[in-house]
Design a protein around this motif. Structure first.
Motif, PDB file in Angstrom:
ATOM      1  N   GLN A  63       0.852  -1.187   0.000  1.00 47.57           N
ATOM      2  CA  GLN A  63       0.000   0.000   0.000  1.00 47.57           C
ATOM      3  C   GLN A  63       0.891   1.242   0.000  1.00 47.57           C
ATOM      4  O   GLN A  63       1.960   1.237   0.599  1.00 47.57           O
ATOM      5  CB  GLN A  63      -0.901   0.033   1.239  1.00 47.57           C
ATOM      6  CG  GLN A  63      -1.915  -1.084   1.260  1.00 47.57           C
ATOM      7  CD  GLN A  63      -3.006  -0.929   2.328  1.00 47.57           C
ATOM      8  OE1 GLN A  63      -4.061  -1.516   2.202  1.00 47.57           O
ATOM      9  NE2 GLN A  63      -2.746  -0.149   3.364  1.00 47.57           N
ATOM     10  N   LEU A  80      -4.060  13.016  -8.502  1.00 47.86           N
ATOM     11  CA  LEU A  80      -4.588  11.703  -8.125  1.00 47.86           C
ATOM     12  C   LEU A  80      -4.848  10.824  -9.348  1.00 47.86           C
ATOM     13  O   LEU A  80      -4.536   9.630  -9.349  1.00 47.86           O
ATOM     14  CB  LEU A  80      -5.885  11.906  -7.334  1.00 47.86           C
ATOM     15  CG  LEU A  80      -6.655  10.648  -6.941  1.00 47.86           C
ATOM     16  CD1 LEU A  80      -5.828   9.776  -6.008  1.00 47.86           C
ATOM     17  CD2 LEU A  80      -7.990  11.014  -6.284  1.00 47.86           C
ATOM     18  N   ARG A  81      -5.398  11.445 -10.390  1.00 48.13           N
ATOM     19  CA  ARG A  81      -5.712  10.696 -11.612  1.00 48.13           C
ATOM     20  C   ARG A  81      -4.480  10.033 -12.206  1.00 48.13           C
ATOM     21  O   ARG A  81      -4.588   9.029 -12.900  1.00 48.13           O
ATOM     22  CB  ARG A  81      -6.245  11.654 -12.677  1.00 48.13           C
ATOM     23  CG  ARG A  81      -7.692  11.951 -12.548  1.00 48.13           C
ATOM     24  CD  ARG A  81      -8.134  12.838 -13.717  1.00 48.13           C
ATOM     25  NE  ARG A  81      -9.036  13.850 -13.236  1.00 48.13           N
ATOM     26  CZ  ARG A  81      -9.543  14.824 -13.996  1.00 48.13           C
ATOM     27  NH1 ARG A  81      -9.202  14.919 -15.271  1.00 48.13           N
ATOM     28  NH2 ARG A  81     -10.372  15.681 -13.480  1.00 48.13           N
ATOM     29  N   GLN A  84      -2.809   7.237  -9.270  1.00 51.47           N
ATOM     30  CA  GLN A  84      -3.536   5.985  -9.062  1.00 51.47           C
ATOM     31  C   GLN A  84      -3.129   4.902 -10.065  1.00 51.47           C
ATOM     32  O   GLN A  84      -2.738   3.804  -9.653  1.00 51.47           O
ATOM     33  CB  GLN A  84      -5.046   6.284  -9.084  1.00 51.47           C
ATOM     34  CG  GLN A  84      -5.905   5.201  -8.464  1.00 51.47           C
ATOM     35  CD  GLN A  84      -6.228   4.114  -9.482  1.00 51.47           C
ATOM     36  OE1 GLN A  84      -6.210   4.359 -10.676  1.00 51.47           O
ATOM     37  NE2 GLN A  84      -6.487   2.900  -8.989  1.00 51.47           N
ATOM     38  N   LYS A  88      -1.244   1.367  -9.273  1.00 51.51           N
ATOM     39  CA  LYS A  88      -2.017   0.138  -9.541  1.00 51.51           C
ATOM     40  C   LYS A  88      -1.223  -0.794 -10.455  1.00 51.51           C
ATOM     41  O   LYS A  88      -1.167  -2.003 -10.213  1.00 51.51           O
ATOM     42  CB  LYS A  88      -3.353   0.516 -10.194  1.00 51.51           C
ATOM     43  CG  LYS A  88      -4.266  -0.673 -10.472  1.00 51.51           C
ATOM     44  CD  LYS A  88      -5.585  -0.224 -11.118  1.00 51.51           C
ATOM     45  CE  LYS A  88      -6.499  -1.409 -11.398  1.00 51.51           C
ATOM     46  NZ  LYS A  88      -7.752  -0.994 -12.074  1.00 51.51           N
ATOM     47  N   ARG A  93      -1.791  -0.764  -3.651  1.00 50.83           N
ATOM     48  CA  ARG A  93      -3.070  -0.128  -3.366  1.00 50.83           C
ATOM     49  C   ARG A  93      -2.808   1.294  -2.905  1.00 50.83           C
ATOM     50  O   ARG A  93      -1.779   1.574  -2.311  1.00 50.83           O
ATOM     51  CB  ARG A  93      -3.787  -0.860  -2.230  1.00 50.83           C
ATOM     52  CG  ARG A  93      -4.271  -2.210  -2.621  1.00 50.83           C
ATOM     53  CD  ARG A  93      -5.154  -2.792  -1.508  1.00 50.83           C
ATOM     54  NE  ARG A  93      -5.579  -4.102  -1.915  1.00 50.83           N
ATOM     55  CZ  ARG A  93      -5.241  -5.233  -1.307  1.00 50.83           C
ATOM     56  NH1 ARG A  93      -4.476  -5.204  -0.225  1.00 50.83           N
ATOM     57  NH2 ARG A  93      -5.653  -6.382  -1.768  1.00 50.83           N
ATOM     58  N   LEU A  94      -3.792   2.148  -3.154  1.00 55.84           N
ATOM     59  CA  LEU A  94      -3.646   3.556  -2.793  1.00 55.84           C
ATOM     60  C   LEU A  94      -4.516   3.884  -1.580  1.00 55.84           C
ATOM     61  O   LEU A  94      -5.724   3.670  -1.598  1.00 55.84           O
ATOM     62  CB  LEU A  94      -4.067   4.427  -3.978  1.00 55.84           C
ATOM     63  CG  LEU A  94      -3.968   5.926  -3.748  1.00 55.84           C
ATOM     64  CD1 LEU A  94      -2.527   6.359  -3.553  1.00 55.84           C
ATOM     65  CD2 LEU A  94      -4.583   6.677  -4.906  1.00 55.84           C
ATOM     66  N   VAL A  95      -3.877   4.424  -0.545  1.00 57.42           N
ATOM     67  CA  VAL A  95      -4.606   4.926   0.621  1.00 57.42           C
ATOM     68  C   VAL A  95      -4.651   6.438   0.504  1.00 57.42           C
ATOM     69  O   VAL A  95      -3.624   7.069   0.271  1.00 57.42           O
ATOM     70  CB  VAL A  95      -3.900   4.522   1.933  1.00 57.42           C
ATOM     71  CG1 VAL A  95      -4.621   5.132   3.134  1.00 57.42           C
ATOM     72  CG2 VAL A  95      -3.827   3.011   2.051  1.00 57.42           C
TER      73      VAL A  95
END
Lengths: 354, 354
Positions: A63, A80-81, A84, A88, A93-95
């Motif tokens: 993570q 963020l776009r 991510q 991935k 995983r992204l928190v």
């Protein structure tokens, strides 16, 4: 079964190979039918497959956290776009944290790295304080900072260059023949407000234009207040011929007020925004805007972090993403009715970087 | 120290109380000086405080996942903006998945609940398949679905009501005296396309208006193609007096094309968008749009999940969020120059719910 279910007992119960059980439990691609059998057998035997137990062994959580100042701000969403999908693709995983740019919240996030719930962190603080630097020095996992940090900070760092960005815009307006270029800024006690205000002043000086206080109005970073600042400026300098706005929302407010005042954009007043959000192409006339490369900064930050996670120790790196000016109708287009903008409504003409 | 460092040995080394060490390691508010001493002592002794080890005891991860179809889509981002603070306030971290609306990715996310890396999941699939239902029945953690699910699904469910939304818009246009109301839709083999198309047809029927195929054009859900569909419609029905667009991007394309064709909005053609994104207020004229309550749906989903995590077993619940029509200048405003919209540029007049 003294020790509870194992992959061997699950394989027996499911009637599949041990390799298949291992594949399913590790989430590797497997035939749907096999997945179903293995999950059913594991359930019947009371097997608890646990990411937690697995990561205890490997000391990896797979993570990564992204601490953004504001989950509603388009500039961070643009980051963020990009972050991510990069993470991935690498199996992380992204928190997501939203700190509201509150220093105590940011410190909490850095502190919580001690809990080892992530392997690394990307953080975008509005301001880097002494406390940030202390926590960064003691951080238990690699951190990438999006924003400016002092020389010698022990963290990878991705920077924008708003000074050059403002400069590109002012040069563009000057090249169009504009000489009474106003500035509508946000509060000067914010980092962006101070940087953009100083850059405006410098750019005028370099072009040999006088700095005129009547041409500078301060509001906040929102549309209504930005509009009010423009109305004030129009009162003082009715023949202003261009407006540099410190973000796109302010520029939308400028368009509202200029329209109400019967001024044509860009014939009478050219308008430039900043951040190049989706709103710039949606407005009419479409808004020329300075992109500070939010998307590129997000991508660079994710890549720096992955490199660090995979490569281990190296000296901290600094990446500066050059700004670019996205020219649309509010400065250079045919502002009258009659133009159908193509694609996303953009008449894009890109001008050089830093 | 046979068993490695403990909070007792850390307290001795740091010269603080055991209670202080416990507070620091549990992330409770503590004087900064104490935090520094405890962290330093813990480091020197090689103490690894581990969220992983802690959660092994409690079997709680204090993480919740949100699987959104598309991290770039404003409707999902509006959900995210509401989900994040609700979870944060309850002490949960948010893990973000973007599935690109690929069924296999969504199934993977459901499958991975078996790894116990989160305590619950909010998911927003575009379509719920048989496979979804199977995985939901076997899910190892509570799941809330944003979207429509078949009767009897074992999951809490939050729904929009796009049918009523289209109905509100058509009734509004009818009340304004419009009788040749066109529909610019996305592909009919998508869930939103099919639902919105059917709702348009029903609404016309209920008002006693004929259904005219020339008034219906299909593009995709984007601006340029939406614009092209409008141009086609104008060719066939030059006296169309209103356009219902299946989302805001299509509506922006409509404004582009109407402007190019010399049509006044709303005097000649009234335009309604859907989703009420930030783009609606940014456009000019500002766009009347049907809000399907993305924000409210996100909030409801987060609250349902928290209720489930705290309250345990109960029957699945269904929450339907009513749509509302946000009226702006593209249907009812003074479309000419001269209006400064207030605040976020909105001339909002809210019309009833479902």
């Amino acid at each position: 079964m003294a020790d509870g279910p194992t992959i061997t007992t699950i394989a027996e119960r499911a009637g599949v190979s041990i390799a298949s059980v291992s594949r399913v439990l590790n989430g590797l691609p497997t035939r749907q039918e096999t997945v179903r059998k293995v999950m059913a057998a594991a359930d019947e035997l009371g097997y608890v497959r646990n990411a937690v137990a697995r990561s205890l062994k490997s000391r990896r959580t797979h993570q990564v956290a992204f601490a953004m100042a504001d989950v509603g701000n388009p500039a961070y969403l643009a980051m963020l776009r990009e972050i991510q999908p990069v993470l991935k693709a690498a199996g992380y995983r992204l928190v997501l944290h939203s700190t509201d740019a509150v220093v105590a919240d940011e410190i909490d996030v850095l502190h919580s790295l001690g809990e080892r719930y992530v392997d690394g962190l990307i953080m975008s603080p509005l301001r880097v304080t002494e406390q940030h630097l202390e926590m960064l020095a003691a951080a238990r996992a690699p951190v990438v900072i999006i924003g400016s940090v002092p020389e010698g900070t022990r963290a990878d760092n991705v920077r924008a260059d708003s000074r050059t960005g403002v400069r590109l815009a002012i040069d563009h307006l000057y090249a169009l023949g504009r000489r009474r270029i106003g500035m509508i800024n946000g509060p000067l006690d914010t980092v962006p407000g101070a940087a953009r205000g100083a850059a405006y002043r410098e750019a005028l000086a370099d072009l040999g234009l006088p700095y005129d206080e009547d041409l500078v109005r301060i509001g906040d970073f929102y549309r209504a207040e930005g509009g009010r600042a423009v109305a004030e400026l129009l009162d003082r300098v009715p023949d202003v011929d261009a407006l540099m706005c410190a973000n796109d929302l302010i520029a939308l407010g400028a368009l509202d007020v200029l329209r109400a005042a019967g001024k044509r954009v860009p014939a009478d007043v050219a308008v430039v925004g900043m951040d190049d959000t989706d709103l710039a192409a949606a407005s009419w006339p479409a808004l020329t805007s300075v992109s500070l490369g939010s998307a590129e900064r997000g991508k660079a930050a994710a890549e720096l972090l992955l490199d660090r996670l995979q490569g281990g120790d190296r000296e901290p790196r600094v990446v500066t993403v050059p700004p670019r000016l996205v020219v649309r109708a509010s400065t250079a287009g045919t502002a009258g009715a009659g133009t159908v903008h193509d694609d996303a409504g953009r008449t894009e003409r890109k001008e050089g970087g830093a």
